[in-house]
Design a protein around this motif. Structure first.
Motif, short mmCIF file in Angstrom:
data_model
loop_
_atom_site.label_atom_id
_atom_site.label_comp_id
_atom_site.label_asym_id
_atom_site.label_seq_id
_atom_site.Cartn_x
_atom_site.Cartn_y
_atom_site.Cartn_z
N LEU A 80 -1.70 1.98 7.56
CA LEU A 80 -1.13 1.28 6.60
C LEU A 80 -1.84 0.93 5.33
O LEU A 80 -1.37 0.91 4.12
CB LEU A 80 -0.81 -0.25 7.23
CG LEU A 80 0.48 -0.50 8.13
CD1 LEU A 80 0.57 -1.86 8.72
CD2 LEU A 80 1.84 -0.01 7.40
N LEU A 81 -3.16 0.99 5.51
CA LEU A 81 -4.00 0.67 4.52
C LEU A 81 -4.84 1.93 3.99
O LEU A 81 -5.82 1.65 3.26
CB LEU A 81 -5.03 -0.62 4.82
CG LEU A 81 -4.32 -1.77 5.18
CD1 LEU A 81 -5.32 -3.04 4.85
CD2 LEU A 81 -3.27 -2.16 4.15
N HIS A 82 -4.40 3.05 4.65
CA HIS A 82 -5.44 4.18 4.41
C HIS A 82 -6.84 4.18 4.44
O HIS A 82 -7.82 4.43 3.77
CB HIS A 82 -5.27 4.67 2.77
CG HIS A 82 -3.73 4.56 2.48
ND1 HIS A 82 -3.01 5.23 3.40
CD2 HIS A 82 -3.12 3.96 1.56
CE1 HIS A 82 -1.40 4.98 2.73
NE2 HIS A 82 -1.86 4.42 1.75
N CYS A 99 -7.80 -9.98 3.79
CA CYS A 99 -6.70 -10.29 3.28
C CYS A 99 -5.59 -9.33 2.95
O CYS A 99 -4.54 -9.66 3.13
CB CYS A 99 -7.14 -10.61 1.54
SG CYS A 99 -8.38 -11.93 1.45
N GLN A 100 -5.96 -7.95 2.98
CA GLN A 100 -4.91 -6.94 3.13
C GLN A 100 -4.35 -6.97 4.54
O GLN A 100 -3.22 -6.48 4.63
CB GLN A 100 -5.75 -5.83 2.60
CG GLN A 100 -5.94 -5.68 1.17
CD GLN A 100 -6.84 -4.53 0.53
OE1 GLN A 100 -7.49 -3.79 1.64
NE2 GLN A 100 -7.32 -4.50 -0.53
N GLU A 152 -7.73 -14.48 -3.33
CA GLU A 152 -8.13 -14.65 -2.12
C GLU A 152 -9.35 -14.68 -1.57
O GLU A 152 -10.14 -15.76 -1.06
CB GLU A 152 -7.19 -14.25 -0.88
CG GLU A 152 -5.77 -14.61 -0.81
CD GLU A 152 -4.88 -13.73 -0.01
OE1 GLU A 152 -3.81 -14.35 0.42
OE2 GLU A 152 -5.29 -12.65 0.37
N LYS A 153 -10.06 -13.58 -2.31
CA LYS A 153 -11.39 -13.45 -2.20
C LYS A 153 -12.39 -14.64 -2.81
O LYS A 153 -13.25 -15.25 -2.32
CB LYS A 153 -11.91 -12.35 -2.73
CG LYS A 153 -12.23 -11.19 -1.96
CD LYS A 153 -12.66 -9.95 -2.70
CE LYS A 153 -14.11 -9.75 -3.32
NZ LYS A 153 -14.10 -8.25 -4.16
N PRO A 182 0.85 -1.27 -0.02
CA PRO A 182 0.03 0.22 -0.05
C PRO A 182 0.91 1.26 0.10
O PRO A 182 1.98 1.35 0.90
CB PRO A 182 -0.77 -0.07 1.32
CG PRO A 182 -0.53 -1.42 1.70
CD PRO A 182 0.88 -2.17 1.31
N LEU A 183 0.53 2.28 -1.02
CA LEU A 183 1.50 3.50 -0.86
C LEU A 183 0.53 4.62 -0.43
O LEU A 183 -0.73 4.69 -0.03
CB LEU A 183 1.56 3.73 -2.44
CG LEU A 183 2.54 2.60 -3.07
CD1 LEU A 183 2.57 2.99 -4.57
CD2 LEU A 183 3.77 2.22 -2.63
N LYS A 236 -16.83 -6.74 1.34
CA LYS A 236 -15.66 -5.78 1.41
C LYS A 236 -14.64 -6.09 2.64
O LYS A 236 -13.45 -5.93 2.61
CB LYS A 236 -16.46 -4.47 1.89
CG LYS A 236 -17.18 -3.92 0.66
CD LYS A 236 -16.09 -2.87 -0.33
CE LYS A 236 -16.87 -2.44 -1.33
NZ LYS A 236 -17.45 -1.35 -1.04
N ASP A 275 -4.84 -5.11 -6.70
CA ASP A 275 -4.13 -6.07 -5.99
C ASP A 275 -4.63 -7.39 -6.39
O ASP A 275 -5.65 -8.06 -6.10
CB ASP A 275 -4.22 -6.08 -4.52
CG ASP A 275 -3.67 -7.08 -3.73
OD1 ASP A 275 -3.19 -8.09 -4.30
OD2 ASP A 275 -3.38 -6.89 -2.61
N ARG A 307 -1.67 -9.60 4.73
CA ARG A 307 -0.55 -9.31 4.07
C ARG A 307 0.33 -8.10 4.82
O ARG A 307 1.47 -8.13 5.03
CB ARG A 307 -0.70 -8.77 2.65
CG ARG A 307 0.39 -8.84 2.09
CD ARG A 307 0.52 -8.37 0.61
NE ARG A 307 -0.72 -7.87 0.08
CZ ARG A 307 -1.57 -8.76 -0.41
NH1 ARG A 307 -1.17 -9.75 -0.86
NH2 ARG A 307 -2.48 -7.95 -1.00
N SER A 308 -0.38 -7.01 5.19
CA SER A 308 0.31 -5.96 6.03
C SER A 308 0.83 -6.47 7.34
O SER A 308 2.21 -6.16 7.73
CB SER A 308 -0.67 -4.85 6.21
OG SER A 308 -0.91 -4.07 5.01
N GLU A 322 -12.24 -8.88 1.64
CA GLU A 322 -11.10 -8.06 0.84
C GLU A 322 -10.29 -7.40 1.81
O GLU A 322 -8.98 -7.57 1.75
CB GLU A 322 -11.73 -7.06 -0.02
CG GLU A 322 -10.84 -6.69 -1.19
CD GLU A 322 -12.01 -6.10 -2.38
OE1 GLU A 322 -12.96 -6.38 -2.53
OE2 GLU A 322 -11.47 -4.93 -2.82
N THR A 381 -5.36 -10.29 -3.70
CA THR A 381 -6.46 -10.26 -2.80
C THR A 381 -7.79 -10.65 -3.59
O THR A 381 -8.38 -11.52 -3.25
CB THR A 381 -6.82 -8.79 -2.40
OG1 THR A 381 -5.64 -8.40 -1.44
CG2 THR A 381 -8.03 -8.40 -1.74
#
Ligand code: NAD
Ligand code: NAD
Lengths: 207, 207
Positions: B38-40, B13-14, A197-198, A178-179, B7, A191, B17-18, B10, A194
């Motif tokens: 990290l994920l905004h 999953c993120q 994985e979903k 993530p940026l 959602k 991504d 990873r983080s 989703e 993801t």
DNA sequence: TTTTGCTTGTTAATTAATTCACAGCTATAA
DNA sequence: TTATAGCTGTGAATTAATTAACAAGCAAAA
């Protein structure tokens, strides 16, 4: 037209593609429920989106496909077409460049960047690959406004920062990292894992 | 746990990873607002998601990272890992196989298919490539439940139909062609070009 | 011509997703 | 020990997205 919901913009892009497919089959008009079936959504949704962009259909004839394609183009494309850079000429970077090259859309990749000497100073589908160190120089010279990041995840934040500094206004990030960008830069994270994985989750829970 | 919102899945999953990235830095606990940064997203969102999966953090210490990773794994992964097929060994197909190979996740690509003799009967990152004609046979023999379509768009509907007939329960579609599946098959459309067009739209309208 | 049936366009209602607001707990500092 | 500040967990409120419902219009059939 500035404040279309995110989701509507997404669907408009999809409508346009489907409509172009329909044009190719010789159709000139299409009903909302036909568009809906193509995309697995409801016809109300389609009509609402069309309403939001201020278009009208003909009663009992549906929507003029050519006109809708043109209108969506007016909303999404810029007149001159938008200029794009790809950073990281690996599998995905190359795939993207080839894809856009064939499509001949308004979105044009005009430069790519890498750090690997094997990639630099070569041309892929008419796109020249520069050393990453020249990012700012080339982006400004070529008036590039959109960047696609397809580097390894580790360097993505650094790449992102450089893009922002160079004046990029939109970033599509393919790395799982993530940026962060300033408010005036639009960032879309894409991504693939993801998504997979979903799918895996729903398969597991439908058993 | 079956009815987590799309959602939320989703985001889980993120999160995972983080969280794994954080583990690698030696951290053992993390606050909701740290994950959020990290994920905004917002910390409430994080806490709510965590609530939905029935996990609890420690007050003033945050969430135990290892435990959360394990729990998310329990929700998303299956014990034996899920078996996947890739159809169409072009740029994207190959990129995906290599990526998953390196990641060593629970998601395993165990077969791939193509129609091009140059690709067939070769092995890519330990994945054997079969002729597309053997799809059903191999999918059933290998007990594959998930298919990734990375063929040219034109053949995607045919590929999709074959996958469904062979007993696949989840499909990730990378082609820009919208597909149709029965209710008991989960379909995720992943359209890279739409993402790019969205970025283009927002860049245009922020000028 | 009149009726029928189909399709658009839109307001209102519903449902889904996110955020607010705050009670409750606990480690740390005073 | 007694504040104090920081965080979690969650019901209530808000906002976003979707769907229902239907008036209005038109083409074709009767
Ligand atoms: N490359 C991109 O950046 C990009 C972007 C958006 C969408 N897409 C879409 O993703 C898909 C894959 O892209 P790509 O760049 O990997 O394409 P590609 O042309 O490199 O690969 C397609 C592969 O599918 C194989 N194939 C053809 N017919 C088949 C069949 N019936 N069964 C099995 N295999 C078959 C081909 O032999 C080839 O190996 C395409 O649909 C493309 O439109 C690609
Ligand atoms: N391949 C997949 O299926 C897949 C799936 C999900 C996510 N991703 C992510 O997408 C990204 C790209 O994947 P890929 O398979 O194309 O990777 P890749 O390794 O094939 O390509 C990465 C390219 O980036 C270049 N690079 C490295 N550092 C750079 C820098 N500082 N500046 C510019 N270029 C640099 C490398 O030389 C290489 O050419 C990765 O972050 C990967 O994690 C890939």
């Amino acid at each position: 037209m500035k404040n279309l919901p995110d989701k509507t913009v997404e669907r408009l892009c999809q409508y346009r593609r489907s409509l172009n497919n329909q044009l190719a089959t010789g159709k000139t008009h299409i009903f909302s429920h036909e568009i809906a079936n193509l995309l697995h959504i409801t016809s109300v949704q389609v009509r609402r989106d069309i309403m939001l962009i201020g278009h009208s259909g003909t009663l009992r004839k549906g929507y003029d496909i050519k006109e809708m394609v043109k209108l969506i183009g007016k909303i999404i494309d810029t007149k001159e077409g938008q200029r794009i850079a790809v950073i990281g000429m690996g599998n995905i970077g190359k795939a993207f460049i080839h894809y856009l090259y064939e499509k001949r859309s308004k979105l044009k990749v005009v430069a790519s960047f890498d750090v690997n000497p094997d990639k630099i100073d070569k041309t892929y589908a008419d796109v020249y690959c520069y050393h990453f160190g020249r990012l700012k120089e080339i982006i400004q010279k070529e008036d590039i406004k959109i960047g696609i990041i397809t580097t390894p995840p580790m360097v993505a934040p650094e790449v992102c920062e450089n893009l922002v500094t160079a004046g990029i206004k939109g970033i599509l990030n393919f790395t799982p990292k993530p940026l962060s960008v300033p408010d005036d830069v639009y960032l879309e994270e894409y991504d693939m894992i993801t998504s997979l994985e979903k799918v895996a989750f729903f398969v597991k829970h439908n058993e």
